[in-house]
Motif scaffolding. Structure first.
Motif, PDB file in Angstrom:
ATOM      1  N   ARG A 157       0.813  -1.212   0.000  1.00 16.11           N
ATOM      2  CA  ARG A 157       0.000   0.000   0.000  1.00 16.11           C
ATOM      3  C   ARG A 157       0.850   1.267   0.000  1.00 16.11           C
ATOM      4  NH1 ARG A 157      -1.932  -3.159   3.920  1.00 16.11           N
ATOM      5  NH2 ARG A 157      -1.387  -1.737   5.625  1.00 16.11           N
ATOM      6  N   SER A 158       2.157   1.100  -0.097  1.00 20.86           N
ATOM      7  CA  SER A 158       3.041   2.257  -0.025  1.00 20.86           C
ATOM      8  C   SER A 158       4.357   1.926  -0.718  1.00 20.86           C
ATOM      9  CB  SER A 158       3.302   2.628   1.444  1.00 20.86           C
ATOM     10  OG  SER A 158       4.317   3.601   1.553  1.00 20.86           O
ATOM     11  N   ASP A 159       5.037   2.962  -1.210  1.00 24.37           N
ATOM     12  CA  ASP A 159       6.368   2.770  -1.776  1.00 24.37           C
ATOM     13  C   ASP A 159       7.469   2.992  -0.736  1.00 24.37           C
ATOM     14  OD1 ASP A 159       6.210   5.498  -1.434  1.00 24.37           O
ATOM     15  OD2 ASP A 159       6.562   6.023  -3.532  1.00 24.37           O
ATOM     16  N   LEU A 160       7.091   3.092   0.546  1.00 25.75           N
ATOM     17  CA  LEU A 160       8.058   3.264   1.625  1.00 25.75           C
ATOM     18  C   LEU A 160       8.825   1.973   1.860  1.00 25.75           C
ATOM     19  CD1 LEU A 160       8.937   5.363   3.854  1.00 25.75           C
ATOM     20  CD2 LEU A 160       7.404   4.118   5.392  1.00 25.75           C
ATOM     21  N   ILE A 193       4.297  -1.908   3.586  1.00 23.99           N
ATOM     22  CA  ILE A 193       5.593  -1.426   3.104  1.00 23.99           C
ATOM     23  C   ILE A 193       6.570  -2.594   2.955  1.00 23.99           C
ATOM     24  CG2 ILE A 193       5.234   0.784   4.278  1.00 23.99           C
ATOM     25  CD1 ILE A 193       7.333  -0.118   6.358  1.00 23.99           C
ATOM     26  N   ARG A 237      12.730   7.144  -0.564  1.00 21.94           N
ATOM     27  CA  ARG A 237      11.812   6.974   0.560  1.00 21.94           C
ATOM     28  C   ARG A 237      12.201   5.727   1.370  1.00 21.94           C
ATOM     29  NH1 ARG A 237       7.230   8.954   1.348  1.00 21.94           N
ATOM     30  NH2 ARG A 237       6.049   6.996   1.380  1.00 21.94           N
ATOM     31  N   GLY A 283       3.965   4.913   9.973  1.00 21.55           N
ATOM     32  CA  GLY A 283       2.944   4.939   8.945  1.00 21.55           C
ATOM     33  C   GLY A 283       2.649   6.341   8.437  1.00 21.55           C
ATOM     34  N   ALA A 290       4.252   6.643   5.202  1.00 21.79           N
ATOM     35  CA  ALA A 290       3.879   5.680   4.153  1.00 21.79           C
ATOM     36  C   ALA A 290       3.022   6.322   3.074  1.00 21.79           C
ATOM     37  CB  ALA A 290       3.139   4.512   4.789  1.00 21.79           C
TER      38      ALA A 290
END
Length: 295
Positions: A63-66, A97, A135, A292, A295
């Motif tokens: 759900r994130s590119d972190l 992540i 990131r 988060g 994120a």
């Protein structure tokens, strides 16, 4: 330490904590041998890839590119990436992540800067595996938290700035180990006798010297200006409580956005050895909520 000082929910697990026999060569070998036999932990909905000294945790529903680069603890003399399977996997799943956990060489066989150099190499690998190389957060626990803080300092000096630093009870200051007045307090989880052993093994000399190599003990750095935002969590009866709070104070004074979470009645590393308690679940929820936010 009296059991009454520990939060009631943590007392049962604290009673079962052994004192690690790291001060004897056979004891150190035995602990390492036992940890080497740890079985990997599968985390639902997370795939684990092992490659080139890294364990990479990828959620099946990102759900994130972190990306989080995680550095395990162990007093600089023990530990491995497998010990963090549950923590890293759950962090990857809950936040959606990628988590990259770094293996590093241990002291005394490999003193400073071996561990930090390995973490630096892991940083480069983490960026290679990241969806967005700009990131990447650096985090760690205990000795890994100290290595994370040192790595952040080194990277910033080299012109590479991590997005943030996420530090659990970080081992930051060798001068704590040099304080003999702390030896009599038999703290749970990690006491000052073990602390001195870890620092001596890593530094190749007694802790508390007037001058240390750059990045060897991150609390020794004078100028903290320009470092990335930090989250620091520690128990109020942890050996590292004072040095962690002081480092946070200095970060804030240098203009670094810093969040500190002090857990009452929590000894060192409680989040690892009491994972099924409400205290730990709340603590980790607070920590992950902060992470988060990136994120």
């Amino acid at each position: 330490m009296k059991l009454a000082e520990i939060a009631p929910e943590l007392r049962g697990p604290a009673r079962r904590l052994p004192r690690l026999p790291l001060d004897r060569p056979f004891g150190l070998w035995l602990v390492r041998r036992t940890m080497a036999r740890m079985r990997p932990v599968a985390v639902p909905d997370v795939d684990i890839e092992v490659t080139a000294g890294l364990r990479i945790y990828r959620p099946r529903e990102p759900r994130s590119d972190l990306t989080l680069l995680w550095i395990h603890g162990g007093g600089l003399v023990i530990g491995n990436t497998v010990q963090g399977d549950a923590f890293c996997g759950e962090t990857a799943r809950e936040l959606g992540i990628t988590v990259v956990s770094a293996e590093y060489r241990l002291a005394p066989e490999h003193p400073y800067p071996a561990a930090l150099d390995d973490c630096h190499a892991a940083w480069k690998s983490a960026r290679d595996h990241a969806a967005d190389p700009a990131r990447v957060v650096v985090g760690g626990q205990s000795a890994g938290g100290g290595l994370a803080a040192a790595l952040v300092q080194r990277l910033c000096d080299e012109g590479e700035r991590p997005l943030a630093q996420w530090l659990f009870c970080p081992m930051l200051d060798d001068r704590t180990a040099a304080r003999r007045d702390l030896d009599a307090r038999r703290l749970r989880g990690w006491d000052n006798r073990l602390n001195r052993l870890g620092w001596r093994a890593y530094l190749g000399q007694d802790p508390g010297a007037a001058v240390l190599p750059h990045y060897a003990a991150p609390a020794r750095r004078e100028n903290l200006t320009g470092l990335p935002p930090a989250w620091i969590g520690v128990g109020d009866i942890d050996l590292f409580h004072h040095e962690d709070v002081e480092y946070a104070r200095r970060l804030r004074a240098a203009g670094v956005g810093t969040t500190v979470h002090i857990e009452p009645g929590a000894p060192h590393g409680f989040e690892s050895w009491a994972p099924d308690t409400g205290i730990v679940r709340g603590y980790l929820a607070t920590a992950r909520a902060w992470l988060g936010g990136f994120a």
